[in-house]
Design a protein around this motif. Structure first.
Motif, mmCIF file in Angstrom:
data_model
loop_
_atom_site.group_PDB
_atom_site.id
_atom_site.type_symbol
_atom_site.label_atom_id
_atom_site.label_comp_id
_atom_site.label_asym_id
_atom_site.label_seq_id
_atom_site.Cartn_x
_atom_site.Cartn_y
_atom_site.Cartn_z
ATOM 1 N N LEU A 143 0.838 -1.199 0.000
ATOM 2 C CA LEU A 143 0.000 0.000 0.000
ATOM 3 C C LEU A 143 0.876 1.252 0.000
ATOM 4 O O LEU A 143 0.588 2.225 -0.725
ATOM 5 N N VAL A 144 1.938 1.236 0.774
ATOM 6 C CA VAL A 144 2.874 2.359 0.803
ATOM 7 C C VAL A 144 3.485 2.580 -0.575
ATOM 8 O O VAL A 144 3.615 3.715 -1.047
ATOM 9 N N GLY A 145 3.852 1.478 -1.243
ATOM 10 C CA GLY A 145 4.418 1.576 -2.586
ATOM 11 C C GLY A 145 3.474 2.266 -3.558
ATOM 12 O O GLY A 145 3.888 3.118 -4.356
ATOM 13 N N ILE A 146 2.206 1.927 -3.491
ATOM 14 C CA ILE A 146 1.215 2.520 -4.392
ATOM 15 C C ILE A 146 0.987 3.995 -4.063
ATOM 16 O O ILE A 146 1.000 4.857 -4.951
ATOM 17 N N LEU A 147 0.778 4.301 -2.789
ATOM 18 C CA LEU A 147 0.431 5.665 -2.384
ATOM 19 C C LEU A 147 1.572 6.666 -2.600
ATOM 20 O O LEU A 147 1.316 7.854 -2.817
ATOM 21 N N THR A 148 2.803 6.193 -2.544
ATOM 22 C CA THR A 148 3.946 7.114 -2.681
ATOM 23 C C THR A 148 4.505 7.190 -4.095
ATOM 24 O O THR A 148 5.087 8.210 -4.466
ATOM 25 N N ARG A 149 4.335 6.149 -4.892
ATOM 26 C CA ARG A 149 4.863 6.161 -6.258
ATOM 27 C C ARG A 149 3.815 6.567 -7.294
ATOM 28 O O ARG A 149 4.145 7.189 -8.312
ATOM 29 N N ALA A 150 2.536 6.258 -7.064
ATOM 30 C CA ALA A 150 1.478 6.587 -8.020
ATOM 31 C C ALA A 150 1.362 8.090 -8.312
ATOM 32 O O ALA A 150 1.068 8.477 -9.450
ATOM 33 N N PRO A 151 1.579 8.996 -7.323
ATOM 34 C CA PRO A 151 1.487 10.434 -7.622
ATOM 35 C C PRO A 151 2.421 10.910 -8.732
ATOM 36 O O PRO A 151 2.172 11.958 -9.345
ATOM 37 N N LEU A 152 3.481 10.154 -9.017
ATOM 38 C CA LEU A 152 4.392 10.535 -10.107
ATOM 39 C C LEU A 152 3.662 10.592 -11.446
ATOM 40 O O LEU A 152 4.082 11.306 -12.362
ATOM 41 N N ILE A 153 2.565 9.861 -11.555
ATOM 42 C CA ILE A 153 1.785 9.836 -12.792
ATOM 43 C C ILE A 153 1.176 11.215 -13.078
ATOM 44 O O ILE A 153 0.909 11.569 -14.230
ATOM 45 N N LEU A 154 0.981 12.045 -12.024
ATOM 46 C CA LEU A 154 0.406 13.374 -12.192
ATOM 47 C C LEU A 154 1.273 14.293 -13.051
ATOM 48 O O LEU A 154 0.785 15.310 -13.563
ATOM 49 N N LEU A 155 2.536 13.943 -13.212
ATOM 50 C CA LEU A 155 3.412 14.774 -14.053
ATOM 51 C C LEU A 155 2.970 14.783 -15.518
ATOM 52 O O LEU A 155 3.392 15.637 -16.292
ATOM 53 N N LEU A 156 2.102 13.843 -15.868
ATOM 54 C CA LEU A 156 1.549 13.833 -17.229
ATOM 55 C C LEU A 156 0.771 15.106 -17.540
ATOM 56 O O LEU A 156 0.669 15.506 -18.711
ATOM 57 N N VAL A 157 0.203 15.759 -16.532
ATOM 58 C CA VAL A 157 -0.625 16.938 -16.769
ATOM 59 C C VAL A 157 0.188 18.231 -16.759
ATOM 60 O O VAL A 157 -0.374 19.307 -16.968
ATOM 61 N N PHE A 158 1.498 18.151 -16.533
ATOM 62 C CA PHE A 158 2.321 19.354 -16.530
ATOM 63 C C PHE A 158 2.407 19.947 -17.940
ATOM 64 O O PHE A 158 2.462 19.209 -18.930
ATOM 65 N N PRO A 159 2.421 21.294 -18.034
ATOM 66 C CA PRO A 159 2.581 21.926 -19.349
ATOM 67 C C PRO A 159 3.977 21.687 -19.906
ATOM 68 O O PRO A 159 4.918 21.439 -19.148
ATOM 69 N N ARG A 160 4.097 21.780 -21.196
ATOM 70 C CA ARG A 160 5.396 21.575 -21.848
ATOM 71 C C ARG A 160 5.914 22.878 -22.440
ATOM 72 O O ARG A 160 6.711 22.887 -23.372
#
Length: 445
Positions: free
Chosen positions: A87-104
């Motif tokens: 559960l710790v692995g999911i909760l702490t690593r999954a937020p990295l996926i949010l970088l997909l919404v960063f502007p370029r």
């Protein structure tokens, strides 16, 4: 390759399975580390974050260890530690996926952009896994490996981690030079690998099954009363844990000296680490490929040296080992400073190679190889197998203590005095750390 090592060391079945799982875990974490190694440079070069925000980014990675005193007690109350670790692995690593919404678009992330704070928040979440995972690794391995195999097997896994890290860093550096916003899709991809790696770590057999049950009337049942180790409330246990850690430092003099020296080294490392990134960008004007080259160069040499130093640590007092570690860091900083005053270089396929930084790479490789072993498992040599988790927790909490001060303190010092004096202060801390190690070792000799 790992099978050859296992055969030569004559491991038992439990050690073999643990080593395989830890080896694959280390490989996957190496890929993630290869991306993370350029993270601070990405923040200041691509995202145009401020120097103080950069200090916070590094500070988060060590400040989280202050939570260990609470997390340790919480872990003792977790019956299904495998599920919790996953559960710790999911909760702490999954937020990295949010970088997909960063502007370029660089204009959208300059100034006081909200994306700077989102970036910092994502990596604060990522680093929150550290005070859970690091003590777990130390405890799992210490309770599974024989003492004579501990340093060697850890060295092999760390070497594999470094190989994957440098390959990833090299490819990622080239990618960033082509697209400075490549991190927006690279991090989401490696987030998946990070979740898988923690899952594999959770599969290692936990031979320490100690748990603390609650007293009847405080969330437990009467039947729990006959099975628990100690009956106490959470906050009472936190207090007792803090007192126990204080007793460890107070009663075990060699370990206390080791941690005092490490505290001094930690200030040096945390002051210099952030300003080295700024130094690369503002003084030497390096591109991503050049930064990746230097980091890969010293990591490649460190890989070659790791098995040797793994054996050496297994046969040497860690205080004596620490002298070589801290001295090598001191020399690496010295040649880093000299590159500003003797800025001679040549360009090779887009990579700017400074002559002074070649010597920086040599000593940094020795430091990287030795600190990889000393920082993670050095404290285990001062205690029994059953105490390994407690001793490593003290070690990590002290990391958090200095992390609350040193990183942003280093940035403030740099802003006030410039690079040279900030680096000189780091070297003075290292001189003091070496002195404590030598004094303590001779005192017990």
């Amino acid at each position: 390759m790992s099978g050859i090592f296992i055969h030569r060391l004559h491991l038992n079945d439990t050690e073999k399975r643990t080593f395989r799982l830890h080896f694959v875990y280390s490989c996957l974490e190496g890929i993630l580390a290869g991306v993370l190694i350029l993270n601070e440079f990405v923040f200041i070069k691509s995202l145009k974050g401020s120097t103080y925000q950069l200090g916070l980014l590094f500070q988060f990675s060590v400040l989280v260890f202050l939570l260990l005193i609470f997390i340790n007690e919480f872990l003792k109350r977790i019956r299904n530690r495998k599920r919790f670790l996953r559960l710790v692995g999911i909760l702490t690593r999954a937020p990295l996926i949010l970088l997909l919404v960063f502007p370029r678009d660089i204009s959208a992330v300059t100034g006081t952009s909200v994306y700077h704070y989102i970036f910092l928040g994502i990596f604060l979440a990522y680093y929150l896994a550290s005070p859970v995972i690091y003590p777990v690794i130390n405890s799992l391995l210490k309770n599974t490996y024989e003492h004579t195999h501990f340093g060697i097997l850890y060295g092999y896994s760390t070497a594999a981690n470094r190989i994957l890290m440098l390959v990833t860093t090299f490819i990622y550096g080239l990618l960033l030079d082509r697209d400075s916003f490549a991190f927006t899709y690279v991090f989401p991809a490696v987030a998946v690998l990070g979740i898988i790696s923690v899952y594999l770590l959770s599969m290692i057999e936990n031979r320490d099954q100690t748990t603390i049950n609650l007293q009847p009337g405080k969330g437990g049942s009467p039947s729990d009363a006959g099975r628990g180790v100690i009956f106490s409330g959470f906050w009472h246990s936190v207090r007792e844990s803090a007192l126990n850690q204080f007793r460890i430092v107070k009663k075990n003099a060699p370990y206390r000296h080791f941690e005092i020296s490490f505290m001094l080294y930690g200030f040096a490392f945390m002051i210099s680490n952030t300003i080295i990134i700024i130094f690369f960008e503002r003084v030497l004007h390096l591109n991503y490929s050049s930064v990746a080259f230097y980091k890969n160069a010293f990591n490649l040499l460190a890989i070659i040296l790791l098995p040797f130093f793994g054996r050496l640590l297994g046969s040497m007092d860690p205080r004596k080992f620490g002298v070589y570690t801290f001295l090598s860091m001191l020399l690496s900083i010295l040649f880093m400073v000299l590159s500003e005053y003797f800025p001679f270089y040549f360009d090779f396929h887009g990579i700017r190679i400074f002559y002074m930084l070649i010597l920086y790479v040599v000593f940094m490789s020795i430091f990287t190889a030795t600190i990889s072993l000393l920082w993670y498992i050095g404290s285990a040599y001062f205690c029994s197998k059953e105490e390994a988790g407690d001793y490593q927790s003290v070690h990590l909490i002290l990391t958090g203590v200095r992390g609350a001060i040193a990183p942003t303190g280093g940035v403030i010092l740099y802003e006030l005095t410039g690079f040279t004096w900030a680096f000189i202060l780091s070297m003075l801390f290292l001189v003091a750390a070496i002195g404590v190690m030598i004094w303590s070792y001779k005192k017990d000799a």
